[in-house]
Design a protein around this motif. Structure first.
Motif, PDB file in Angstrom:
ATOM      1  N   PHE A 176      -6.655   4.937  -1.287  1.00 60.12           N
ATOM      2  CA  PHE A 176      -5.248   4.602  -1.086  1.00 60.12           C
ATOM      3  C   PHE A 176      -4.622   4.350  -2.452  1.00 60.12           C
ATOM      4  O   PHE A 176      -5.319   4.313  -3.483  1.00 60.12           O
ATOM      5  CB  PHE A 176      -5.087   3.384  -0.178  1.00 60.12           C
ATOM      6  N   CYS A 177      -3.322   4.166  -2.495  1.00 62.06           N
ATOM      7  CA  CYS A 177      -2.603   3.894  -3.743  1.00 62.06           C
ATOM      8  C   CYS A 177      -1.875   2.560  -3.656  1.00 62.06           C
ATOM      9  O   CYS A 177      -1.518   2.111  -2.557  1.00 62.06           O
ATOM     10  CB  CYS A 177      -1.562   4.986  -4.015  1.00 62.06           C
ATOM     11  N   GLU A 178      -1.655   1.978  -4.808  1.00 64.15           N
ATOM     12  CA  GLU A 178      -0.782   0.824  -4.910  1.00 64.15           C
ATOM     13  C   GLU A 178      -0.115   0.843  -6.280  1.00 64.15           C
ATOM     14  O   GLU A 178      -0.563   1.545  -7.190  1.00 64.15           O
ATOM     15  CB  GLU A 178      -1.549  -0.482  -4.692  1.00 64.15           C
ATOM     16  N   ARG A 179       0.951   0.086  -6.416  1.00 67.86           N
ATOM     17  CA  ARG A 179       1.651   0.019  -7.696  1.00 67.86           C
ATOM     18  C   ARG A 179       0.696  -0.487  -8.778  1.00 67.86           C
ATOM     19  O   ARG A 179      -0.080  -1.409  -8.562  1.00 67.86           O
ATOM     20  CB  ARG A 179       2.854  -0.923  -7.571  1.00 67.86           C
ATOM     21  N   TYR A 180       0.772   0.153  -9.945  1.00 66.64           N
ATOM     22  CA  TYR A 180      -0.130  -0.201 -11.038  1.00 66.64           C
ATOM     23  C   TYR A 180       0.581  -1.104 -12.035  1.00 66.64           C
ATOM     24  O   TYR A 180       1.632  -0.746 -12.569  1.00 66.64           O
ATOM     25  CB  TYR A 180      -0.627   1.059 -11.742  1.00 66.64           C
ATOM     26  N   LEU A 181       0.011  -2.277 -12.263  1.00 68.18           N
ATOM     27  CA  LEU A 181       0.532  -3.198 -13.270  1.00 68.18           C
ATOM     28  C   LEU A 181      -0.206  -2.919 -14.576  1.00 68.18           C
ATOM     29  O   LEU A 181      -1.353  -3.333 -14.762  1.00 68.18           O
ATOM     30  CB  LEU A 181       0.318  -4.650 -12.838  1.00 68.18           C
TER      31      LEU A 181
ATOM     32  N   GLU B 216       0.849  -1.196   0.000  1.00 66.65           N
ATOM     33  CA  GLU B 216       0.000   0.000   0.000  1.00 66.65           C
ATOM     34  C   GLU B 216       0.884   1.246   0.000  1.00 66.65           C
ATOM     35  O   GLU B 216       1.912   1.287   0.683  1.00 66.65           O
ATOM     36  CB  GLU B 216      -0.895  -0.003   1.239  1.00 66.65           C
ATOM     37  N   LEU B 217       0.467   2.253  -0.762  1.00 68.39           N
ATOM     38  CA  LEU B 217       1.196   3.520  -0.829  1.00 68.39           C
ATOM     39  C   LEU B 217       0.295   4.648  -0.327  1.00 68.39           C
ATOM     40  O   LEU B 217      -0.901   4.666  -0.604  1.00 68.39           O
ATOM     41  CB  LEU B 217       1.630   3.812  -2.271  1.00 68.39           C
ATOM     42  N   ASP B 218       0.875   5.567   0.398  1.00 74.23           N
ATOM     43  CA  ASP B 218       0.147   6.738   0.875  1.00 74.23           C
ATOM     44  C   ASP B 218       0.133   7.787  -0.233  1.00 74.23           C
ATOM     45  O   ASP B 218       1.204   8.185  -0.721  1.00 74.23           O
ATOM     46  CB  ASP B 218       0.839   7.294   2.122  1.00 74.23           C
ATOM     47  N   PRO B 219      -1.053   8.246  -0.681  1.00 72.64           N
ATOM     48  CA  PRO B 219      -1.099   9.248  -1.746  1.00 72.64           C
ATOM     49  C   PRO B 219      -0.279  10.496  -1.440  1.00 72.64           C
ATOM     50  O   PRO B 219       0.201  11.175  -2.359  1.00 72.64           O
ATOM     51  CB  PRO B 219      -2.590   9.581  -1.846  1.00 72.64           C
ATOM     52  N   GLU B 220      -0.079  10.797  -0.151  1.00 68.85           N
ATOM     53  CA  GLU B 220       0.650  12.015   0.219  1.00 68.85           C
ATOM     54  C   GLU B 220       2.163  11.859   0.065  1.00 68.85           C
ATOM     55  O   GLU B 220       2.888  12.859   0.016  1.00 68.85           O
ATOM     56  CB  GLU B 220       0.327  12.388   1.677  1.00 68.85           C
ATOM     57  N   THR B 221       2.652  10.626  -0.001  1.00 68.40           N
ATOM     58  CA  THR B 221       4.113  10.426  -0.022  1.00 68.40           C
ATOM     59  C   THR B 221       4.612   9.689  -1.265  1.00 68.40           C
ATOM     60  O   THR B 221       5.772   9.291  -1.325  1.00 68.40           O
ATOM     61  CB  THR B 221       4.549   9.651   1.239  1.00 68.40           C
ATOM     62  N   VAL B 222       3.739   9.494  -2.260  1.00 66.56           N
ATOM     63  CA  VAL B 222       4.154   8.806  -3.484  1.00 66.56           C
ATOM     64  C   VAL B 222       5.242   9.609  -4.187  1.00 66.56           C
ATOM     65  O   VAL B 222       5.172  10.833  -4.294  1.00 66.56           O
ATOM     66  CB  VAL B 222       2.945   8.601  -4.427  1.00 66.56           C
ATOM     67  N   THR B 223       6.257   8.910  -4.661  1.00 64.58           N
ATOM     68  CA  THR B 223       7.357   9.572  -5.378  1.00 64.58           C
ATOM     69  C   THR B 223       7.275   9.238  -6.867  1.00 64.58           C
ATOM     70  O   THR B 223       6.567   8.317  -7.287  1.00 64.58           O
ATOM     71  CB  THR B 223       8.710   9.106  -4.841  1.00 64.58           C
ATOM     72  N   ALA B 224       8.046   9.991  -7.665  1.00 68.20           N
ATOM     73  CA  ALA B 224       8.054   9.776  -9.110  1.00 68.20           C
ATOM     74  C   ALA B 224       8.524   8.377  -9.458  1.00 68.20           C
ATOM     75  O   ALA B 224       8.074   7.778 -10.448  1.00 68.20           O
ATOM     76  CB  ALA B 224       8.929  10.832  -9.782  1.00 68.20           C
ATOM     77  N   GLU B 225       9.444   7.829  -8.652  1.00 70.53           N
ATOM     78  CA  GLU B 225       9.968   6.491  -8.921  1.00 70.53           C
ATOM     79  C   GLU B 225       8.907   5.402  -8.740  1.00 70.53           C
ATOM     80  O   GLU B 225       9.045   4.295  -9.270  1.00 70.53           O
ATOM     81  CB  GLU B 225      11.166   6.188  -8.002  1.00 70.53           C
ATOM     82  N   GLN B 226       7.857   5.694  -7.968  1.00 68.75           N
ATOM     83  CA  GLN B 226       6.819   4.696  -7.701  1.00 68.75           C
ATOM     84  C   GLN B 226       5.701   4.720  -8.751  1.00 68.75           C
ATOM     85  O   GLN B 226       4.810   3.879  -8.717  1.00 68.75           O
ATOM     86  CB  GLN B 226       6.228   4.927  -6.305  1.00 68.75           C
TER      87      GLN B 226
END
Length: 659
Positions: free
Chosen positions: A186-191, A130-140
């Motif tokens: 929430f966010c997660e890596r997109y395949l 799980e990724l926090d939308p507030e802390t997502v980076t360009a690399e993610q």
């Protein structure tokens, strides 16, 4: 024993549950809101109860009161609305009613996708971080924003530009709040090119947990499944993957002491690795493909489990192949905007059953509509599910494509042509069905009308001749002579039509002793004509066309034939100048409520700039400026309800001419 079931839902799923209840001798109760008063599910129930307000399907207290008033002893939630609401499930049980669904604790555990993923990871089920939308980076990037509650593609956004993340997150929150009453995302890596594979589970209250079979649902538009099948082509070609999937699904169900029907959803890669997405604690829209490949009635099993019954030690072995498509009311020519309005006719010729198991190769229809139904702007735009069964996958695809191509759907725009083109595409037939299918093969190309230019041209001739025949049949002159009679050769008659692409077609014809004469075309001959059926002979081959007309002056024309369905608008001989819309006008694409306005009269706007947000069918739609210019007219504000075609605003270019 359950004796009378209230279905706390509407449309197709309510009809589906009623069908099994009728077969088992169980009484049925429908609930409905005012927009659904004429819905088929209301007419088919033994008794029905009206709900106050358009959001009555979300009012647990009203639903429980309806069950008590109608003498129901059980509640089936269907899917959507309150089907995965733990508070509603608990309230049903507290009222002394049987809940035809999983235990409250299981619903609660899976009600938040965020918490569910943590629980599954602890149980040994593979998950995406799980990724926090507030802390997502360009690399993610890219990431997928998802609503923590609910599903169906609502509250979902793919983001591959960090600058857009904040705005897209807010839009997802608004949509999730509107659809599910919970704006948590929430966010997660997109395949980008993964496979959406899910496992149907069924468990009883005595410890038996079935992994009934898997389905692949990778062909999606805007994260909404439109083609689903069992078994999964990916799983079929990866040795050992099915056993691993089934083990993970059983682990997920056992981790929350599950009972009843549920679906464990995974995102898988081409190499067979997979990750838990969510668990739907209810029956899925796509459950018929599992029924067709196993011979099980999953609603009957839900009733069995709710009544305390036991499952066999193992589920039946899946056989053959089944494919389901979802027919949606949406207009491909208008960016797939949901449509509302009348359905004059809906018929799938050759369908063997409705809501029942096929038992052999053929087509089944599970529909929420019938001829004359009205599609409401207030609810989901899915009209029907059409399902095929066959010994092989290619046979299932061919049977389903042919049935859809022959389907008569009049009065509302749908995605039918897209579905047929997908089922006939070589990549689909080869099993290359990942979530990037439309990006790879082109949504616009796949959505092309089934009827080619010849089909449109000949259908237009058929429409003109059917119209002429109807006019002659309904009118007479000179004391009984048929209308159009004359003792001298006539000039050419002219009729004009618009097709769905905006192309104008003019038919110049006359009928004489030698038969049909088309101005400039001697390859077409008339075999026979009636007001609703025309047969043309083209280069020695005879083509029948079925013609239906609706609307004012019969101007809405639908022509069905073996060359493909064609929709036409008959143009009047003398257009009304007052009906013209000023150039540069922004029209409402559907009925809905304006939620936001981002410009004021006098503002300079640029092409593509979002100006107005419209909410319809629980989804948010953005109206953008069609060109650079100045906003000179604004007719709406936040909260305003508008009808389809209403002029929302008007833009002039900087030189003072309408954009």
């Amino acid at each position: 024993m359950i004796t009378r079931v209230l279905v706390a839902n509407r449309g197709e799923i309510a009809r589906r549950v009623f069908a099994t209840c009728r077969r088992l001798g169980i009484g049925t109760v429908a609930v409905y809101t005012d927009p659904d008063a004429g819905s088929p599910h209301v007419a088919e129930a033994d008794v029905r109860v009206r709900l106050d307000g358009r959001d009555g399907y979300l009012d647990g207290a009203q639903l429980i009161a309806a069950a008590r008033a109608a003498g129901a002893d059980a509640v089936h939630p269907g899917y959507g609305f309150l089907s995965e609401n733990a508070e509603f499930a608990a309230a049903v049980l507290a009222a002394g009613l049987t809940w035809i669904g999983p235990p409250v604790a299981a619903v609660q555990a899976m009600g938040s996708k965020i918490e569910a993923k943590k629980m599954m990871a602890a149980a040994g089920v593979p998950v995406l971080d799980e990724l926090d939308p507030e802390t997502v980076t360009a690399e993610q990037l890219p990431v997928l924003i998802k609503a923590s509650a609910g599903g169906g593609g609502r509250g979902m956004r793919v983001v591959d530009d960090l600058a857009e993340l904040s705005a897209q997150t807010e839009a997802a929150r608004r949509e999730a709040q509107s659809a599910f009453g919970d704006g948590t995302v929430f966010c997660e890596r997109y395949l980008a090119a993964g496979h959406h594979v899910e496992v149907q589970v069924m468990a009883d209250l005595h410890g038996t947990v079935w992994a009934v079979g898997e389905r692949e649902c990778s062909i999606q538009r805007r994260h909404q499944k439109i083609v689903e099948e069992a078994p999964s082509p990916l799983v079929e070609r990866i040795p050992g993957m099915r056993d691993e999937l089934f083990t993970a699904a059983r682990l997920a169900a056992e981790a929350i002491d599950y009972a009843g029907a549920g679906t464990v959803e995974f995102m898988a890669s081409d190499d067979g690795s997979f990750y838990f997405l969510e668990m739907n604690t209810r029956l899925q829209v796509e459950h018929p493909v599992t029924e067709e490949t196993t011979g099980l009635d999953l609603v009957e099993l839900q009733l069995l489990v709710a009544d305390g019954g036991r499952l066999e030690a193992e589920p039946p072995r899946a056989q053959g192949h089944s494919i389901e498509v979802r027919v949606y009311a949406e207009d491909p020519a208008k960016d797939w905007q949901p449509q509302a309005g009348p359905v004059h006719r809906f018929e799938v010729p050759g369908a063997l059953t409705e809501f029942g198991l096929l038992g052999r190769a053929g087509v089944r229809v599970d529909s929420g509509i019938v001829d004359g139904s009205e599609v409401s702007v207030f609810y989901d735009p899915m009209l029907a599910k059409v399902i095929s069964r066959a010994p092989t996958r290619r046979q299932a695809a061919g049977i389903l494509a042919a049935a859809l191509a022959r389907t008569r759907v009049h009065g509302i725009r749908t995605n039918r042509d897209l579905l047929v083109n997908v089922l006939r595409h070589p990549a689909f037939l080869d099993g290359a069905t990942d979530t990037a299918f439309f990006a790879t093969h082109g949504l616009t190309t796949l959505a092309a009308p089934l009827g080619n230019s010849s089909a449109v041209a000949w259908s237009t001739v058929a429409a003109a001749l059917a119209d002429a025949t109807a006019n002659r049949a309904n009118a007479s002159v000179l004391g009984g002579l048929p209308s159009g009679w004359r003792n001298l050769a006539s000039g050419f008659q002219t009729k004009r039509y618009l097709d769905d692409a905006g192309g104008e077609h003019e038919v110049r014809y006359r009928l004489g002793r030698a038969g049909l004469e088309l101005d400039g075309d001697d390859s077409v001959a008339l075999v026979s004509a009636s007001p609703d059926r025309v047969v043309l002979r083209v280069d020695g081959v005879e083509y029948p066309f079925e013609v239906a007309r609706y609307g004012l002056s019969d101007s809405d024309v639908f022509v069905d034939g073996s060359l493909g369905p064609v929709h036409l608008i008959a143009l009047p001989r003398f257009p009304d100048p007052d009906a013209a819309v000023a150039k540069g006008s922004l029209l409402a694409p559907m009925p809905g409520a304006v939620t936001r306005v981002a410009a004021a009269v006098g503002d300079t706007v640029t092409a593509g700039q979002p100006l107005i947000w419209l909410e319809a069918m629980k989804m948010e739609h953005t109206i953008v400026a069609p060109a650079d210019g100045v906003l000179v007219e604004l007719n709406v504000g936040a909260g305003r309800q508008v009808d389809v075609g209403a002029v929302l605003a008007r833009i002039d270019d900087p030189q003072g001419e309408s954009a």
